[in-house]
Design a protein around this motif. Structure first.
Motif, PDB file in Angstrom:
ATOM      1  N   GLU A 122       0.795  -1.212  -0.121  1.00 36.36           N
ATOM      2  CA  GLU A 122      -0.133  -0.122  -0.111  1.00 36.36           C
ATOM      3  C   GLU A 122       1.002   1.123   0.034  1.00 36.36           C
ATOM      4  O   GLU A 122       2.062   1.203   0.753  1.00 36.36           O
ATOM      5  CB  GLU A 122      -0.790   0.024   1.366  1.00 36.36           C
ATOM      6  CG  GLU A 122      -1.771   1.098   1.617  1.00 36.36           C
ATOM      7  CD  GLU A 122      -2.273   1.188   2.874  1.00 36.36           C
ATOM      8  OE1 GLU A 122      -3.583   0.654   2.782  1.00 36.36           O
ATOM      9  OE2 GLU A 122      -1.877   1.356   3.926  1.00 36.36           O
ATOM     10  N   LYS A 123       0.383   2.291  -0.909  1.00 30.37           N
ATOM     11  CA  LYS A 123       1.288   3.237  -0.986  1.00 30.37           C
ATOM     12  C   LYS A 123       1.354   4.321   0.498  1.00 30.37           C
ATOM     13  O   LYS A 123       0.247   4.433   0.999  1.00 30.37           O
ATOM     14  CB  LYS A 123       0.701   4.123  -2.177  1.00 30.37           C
ATOM     15  CG  LYS A 123       1.485   4.112  -3.578  1.00 30.37           C
ATOM     16  CD  LYS A 123       1.445   4.989  -4.419  1.00 30.37           C
ATOM     17  CE  LYS A 123       2.122   4.655  -5.572  1.00 30.37           C
ATOM     18  NZ  LYS A 123       2.128   5.951  -6.634  1.00 30.37           N
TER      19      LYS A 123
ATOM     20  N   ASN B 196       8.630  -1.443   8.276  1.00 28.03           N
ATOM     21  CA  ASN B 196       7.695  -1.747   7.182  1.00 28.03           C
ATOM     22  C   ASN B 196       7.674  -0.804   6.049  1.00 28.03           C
ATOM     23  O   ASN B 196       6.619  -0.480   5.650  1.00 28.03           O
ATOM     24  CB  ASN B 196       6.283  -1.715   8.095  1.00 28.03           C
ATOM     25  CG  ASN B 196       5.260  -2.579   6.961  1.00 28.03           C
ATOM     26  OD1 ASN B 196       5.525  -3.556   6.475  1.00 28.03           O
ATOM     27  ND2 ASN B 196       4.118  -1.867   7.262  1.00 28.03           N
ATOM     28  N   ILE B 197       8.807  -0.376   5.772  1.00 29.95           N
ATOM     29  CA  ILE B 197       8.700   0.777   4.518  1.00 29.95           C
ATOM     30  C   ILE B 197       9.401   0.153   3.437  1.00 29.95           C
ATOM     31  O   ILE B 197      10.839  -0.412   3.818  1.00 29.95           O
ATOM     32  CB  ILE B 197       9.323   1.897   5.051  1.00 29.95           C
ATOM     33  CG1 ILE B 197       8.494   2.753   6.098  1.00 29.95           C
ATOM     34  CG2 ILE B 197       9.504   3.092   3.662  1.00 29.95           C
ATOM     35  CD1 ILE B 197       6.898   2.884   5.679  1.00 29.95           C
ATOM     36  N   PHE B 198       8.943  -0.034   2.371  1.00 25.38           N
ATOM     37  CA  PHE B 198       9.709  -0.449   0.894  1.00 25.38           C
ATOM     38  C   PHE B 198       9.472   0.807   0.003  1.00 25.38           C
ATOM     39  O   PHE B 198       8.843   1.265   0.078  1.00 25.38           O
ATOM     40  CB  PHE B 198       8.753  -1.809   0.717  1.00 25.38           C
ATOM     41  CG  PHE B 198       8.882  -2.633   1.640  1.00 25.38           C
ATOM     42  CD1 PHE B 198       9.864  -3.939   1.663  1.00 25.38           C
ATOM     43  CD2 PHE B 198       7.970  -2.837   2.886  1.00 25.38           C
ATOM     44  CE1 PHE B 198       9.724  -4.950   2.826  1.00 25.38           C
ATOM     45  CE2 PHE B 198       7.992  -3.673   3.869  1.00 25.38           C
ATOM     46  CZ  PHE B 198       8.936  -4.915   3.771  1.00 25.38           C
ATOM     47  N   HIS B 199      10.290   0.070  -1.126  1.00 24.26           N
ATOM     48  CA  HIS B 199      10.268   1.254  -2.326  1.00 24.26           C
ATOM     49  C   HIS B 199      10.121   0.227  -3.471  1.00 24.26           C
ATOM     50  O   HIS B 199      10.567  -1.208  -3.310  1.00 24.26           O
ATOM     51  CB  HIS B 199      11.319   1.940  -2.504  1.00 24.26           C
ATOM     52  CG  HIS B 199      12.719   1.359  -2.737  1.00 24.26           C
ATOM     53  ND1 HIS B 199      13.384   1.136  -3.916  1.00 24.26           N
ATOM     54  CD2 HIS B 199      13.711   0.731  -1.639  1.00 24.26           C
ATOM     55  CE1 HIS B 199      14.490   0.266  -3.951  1.00 24.26           C
ATOM     56  NE2 HIS B 199      14.756   0.181  -2.633  1.00 24.26           N
ATOM     57  N   ARG B 200       9.556   0.655  -4.400  1.00 26.81           N
ATOM     58  CA  ARG B 200       9.262  -0.166  -5.794  1.00 26.81           C
ATOM     59  C   ARG B 200      10.419   0.092  -6.702  1.00 26.81           C
ATOM     60  O   ARG B 200      10.407   1.108  -7.053  1.00 26.81           O
ATOM     61  CB  ARG B 200       7.818   0.025  -6.408  1.00 26.81           C
ATOM     62  CG  ARG B 200       7.433  -0.790  -7.537  1.00 26.81           C
ATOM     63  CD  ARG B 200       5.842  -0.438  -7.827  1.00 26.81           C
ATOM     64  NE  ARG B 200       5.482  -1.423  -8.778  1.00 26.81           N
ATOM     65  CZ  ARG B 200       5.655  -1.390  -9.938  1.00 26.81           C
ATOM     66  NH1 ARG B 200       6.254  -0.336 -10.638  1.00 26.81           N
ATOM     67  NH2 ARG B 200       4.884  -2.133 -10.969  1.00 26.81           N
TER      68      ARG B 200
ATOM     69  N   GLY C  47      14.553   9.631   0.223  1.00 28.04           N
ATOM     70  CA  GLY C  47      14.145  10.876  -0.595  1.00 28.04           C
ATOM     71  C   GLY C  47      13.612  10.805  -1.866  1.00 28.04           C
ATOM     72  O   GLY C  47      12.497  11.696  -2.101  1.00 28.04           O
ATOM     73  N   GLU C  48      14.366   9.948  -2.683  1.00 33.25           N
ATOM     74  CA  GLU C  48      13.764  10.200  -4.041  1.00 33.25           C
ATOM     75  C   GLU C  48      12.251   9.245  -4.090  1.00 33.25           C
ATOM     76  O   GLU C  48      11.617   9.657  -4.930  1.00 33.25           O
ATOM     77  CB  GLU C  48      14.834   9.120  -4.797  1.00 33.25           C
ATOM     78  CG  GLU C  48      16.120  10.148  -5.115  1.00 33.25           C
ATOM     79  CD  GLU C  48      17.016   9.065  -6.380  1.00 33.25           C
ATOM     80  OE1 GLU C  48      16.660   7.985  -6.517  1.00 33.25           O
ATOM     81  OE2 GLU C  48      17.884   9.636  -6.625  1.00 33.25           O
ATOM     82  N   CYS C  49      12.274   8.424  -3.262  1.00 39.55           N
ATOM     83  CA  CYS C  49      10.972   7.510  -3.405  1.00 39.55           C
ATOM     84  C   CYS C  49       9.798   8.449  -2.870  1.00 39.55           C
ATOM     85  O   CYS C  49       8.548   8.299  -3.422  1.00 39.55           O
ATOM     86  CB  CYS C  49      10.969   6.296  -2.493  1.00 39.55           C
ATOM     87  SG  CYS C  49      12.090   4.961  -3.075  1.00 39.55           S
ATOM     88  N   VAL C  50      10.084   9.246  -1.944  1.00 37.64           N
ATOM     89  CA  VAL C  50       8.969  10.235  -1.321  1.00 37.64           C
ATOM     90  C   VAL C  50       8.748  11.324  -2.362  1.00 37.64           C
ATOM     91  O   VAL C  50       7.366  11.447  -2.663  1.00 37.64           O
ATOM     92  CB  VAL C  50       9.502  11.147  -0.109  1.00 37.64           C
ATOM     93  CG1 VAL C  50       8.723  12.263   0.311  1.00 37.64           C
ATOM     94  CG2 VAL C  50       9.555  10.208   1.082  1.00 37.64           C
ATOM     95  N   ILE C  51       9.616  11.641  -3.254  1.00 33.10           N
ATOM     96  CA  ILE C  51       9.292  12.768  -4.376  1.00 33.10           C
ATOM     97  C   ILE C  51       8.602  12.000  -5.414  1.00 33.10           C
ATOM     98  O   ILE C  51       7.656  12.428  -5.949  1.00 33.10           O
ATOM     99  CB  ILE C  51      10.809  13.085  -4.920  1.00 33.10           C
ATOM    100  CG1 ILE C  51      11.411  14.134  -3.903  1.00 33.10           C
ATOM    101  CG2 ILE C  51      10.392  14.193  -6.098  1.00 33.10           C
ATOM    102  CD1 ILE C  51      12.803  14.564  -4.345  1.00 33.10           C
ATOM    103  N   ASP C  52       8.953  10.770  -5.700  1.00 31.94           N
ATOM    104  CA  ASP C  52       8.235  10.122  -6.820  1.00 31.94           C
ATOM    105  C   ASP C  52       6.939   9.458  -6.360  1.00 31.94           C
ATOM    106  O   ASP C  52       6.232   8.689  -7.201  1.00 31.94           O
ATOM    107  CB  ASP C  52       9.293   8.942  -7.316  1.00 31.94           C
ATOM    108  CG  ASP C  52      10.365   9.746  -7.970  1.00 31.94           C
ATOM    109  OD1 ASP C  52      10.538  10.787  -8.499  1.00 31.94           O
ATOM    110  OD2 ASP C  52      11.473   8.791  -8.103  1.00 31.94           O
TER     111      ASP C  52
ATOM    112  N   GLU D 127       6.826   6.774  -4.446  1.00 28.44           N
ATOM    113  CA  GLU D 127       6.816   5.174  -4.509  1.00 28.44           C
ATOM    114  C   GLU D 127       7.472   4.427  -3.097  1.00 28.44           C
ATOM    115  O   GLU D 127       8.151   3.557  -3.316  1.00 28.44           O
ATOM    116  CB  GLU D 127       7.957   4.996  -5.699  1.00 28.44           C
ATOM    117  CG  GLU D 127       7.624   5.158  -6.997  1.00 28.44           C
ATOM    118  CD  GLU D 127       6.344   4.303  -7.608  1.00 28.44           C
ATOM    119  OE1 GLU D 127       6.429   3.250  -7.328  1.00 28.44           O
ATOM    120  OE2 GLU D 127       5.773   4.923  -8.184  1.00 28.44           O
ATOM    121  N   LEU D 128       7.003   5.155  -2.249  1.00 28.21           N
ATOM    122  CA  LEU D 128       6.974   4.446  -0.846  1.00 28.21           C
ATOM    123  C   LEU D 128       5.906   3.598  -0.665  1.00 28.21           C
ATOM    124  O   LEU D 128       4.753   3.952  -0.785  1.00 28.21           O
ATOM    125  CB  LEU D 128       7.395   5.345   0.324  1.00 28.21           C
ATOM    126  CG  LEU D 128       8.839   5.972   0.409  1.00 28.21           C
ATOM    127  CD1 LEU D 128       8.821   6.734   1.536  1.00 28.21           C
ATOM    128  CD2 LEU D 128       9.804   4.938   0.357  1.00 28.21           C
TER     129      LEU D 128
END
Length: 212
Positions: free
Chosen positions: A116-117, A135-139, A156-161, A163-164
């Motif tokens: 879940e995003k 429990n935090i993953f990135h795609r 940081g990149e995943c927060v912007i995109d 994709e967390l």
């Protein structure tokens, strides 16, 4: 000495089971009558260490051949082929019977995993949640979901995109899974109450199961 009440009672079905208070280990004595325990031990009762048959059946489990329970009279009963159906029918005294051993309790729970995003607006929020729950993953580009760890650049990149993700595990209801599979691979449509009752009874009989 035994690690659990269940182990002690199964190995010594006619004995009185006691527990050492300090170690938590269990041991057997011939009888409760006339027995004198020191301050470091106590008599152990099934109700304090075992699930009742009532709780067991309500949780969706079934007793199978080879399983065992303590009946209302304190006797250890092993489930045989000829009484497997009878013991799985709810009775008013099930709250006084206790499960000693059941294969269904020892099987690992089957789960369905989804991602879940997250709605984290800042990297520090994601890091905080990861520290608390791991429990935090990135795609990634392959569509897989590796855990983030503490790589602030990736987070940081995943927060912007956006994709967390959080990993969500839901226990699979094997009874419903059986019904869905039967509908998918047979002439059953599941469109009538009669069909659903028939499929439920097939699963509850213990004579039918899914084979992976």
């Amino acid at each position: 000495m035994y690690k659990t009440y269940q182990e002690a009672k199964i190995d010594c079905p006619e004995a009185c089971i006691c527990r050492e208070k300090v170690s938590g280990m269990f041991f057997a004595m011939p009888s409760k009558e006339g027995a004198i325990l020191g301050d470091t031990s106590e008599f152990a009762e099934a109700k304090d260490h075992c699930m009742t048959v009532e709780e067991f059946l309500k949780a969706g489990y079934r007793l199978d051949v080879g399983d065992s329970f303590i009946n209302c009279f304190g006797q250890v009963v092993e489930v045989k082929g000829e009484n497997v159906d009878t013991v799985n029918v709810p009775h008013e005294y099930d709250n006084r019977r206790h499960v000693l051993r059941a294969d269904s309790l020892e099987k690992p729970k089957r789960t369905e995993v989804e991602y879940e995003k997250c709605n984290s607006e800042h990297a520090w929020q994601a890091v905080k949640e990861h520290e608390e729950n791991k429990n935090i993953f990135h795609r990634n580009e392959s569509g897989e979901y590796p855990i983030c760890g503490y790589d602030m650049h990736i987070i940081g990149e995943c927060v912007i995109d956006g994709e967390l993700y959080r990993r969500i595990e839901t226990e699979i209801d094997e009874r419903q899974e059986f019904i869905d599979a039967a509908i998918g691979y047979s002439y059953f449509t599941g469109s009538t109450e009669t069909e659903l009752i028939l499929l439920e009874n097939m699963y509850d009989s213990g004579k039918f199961k899914l084979v992976n």
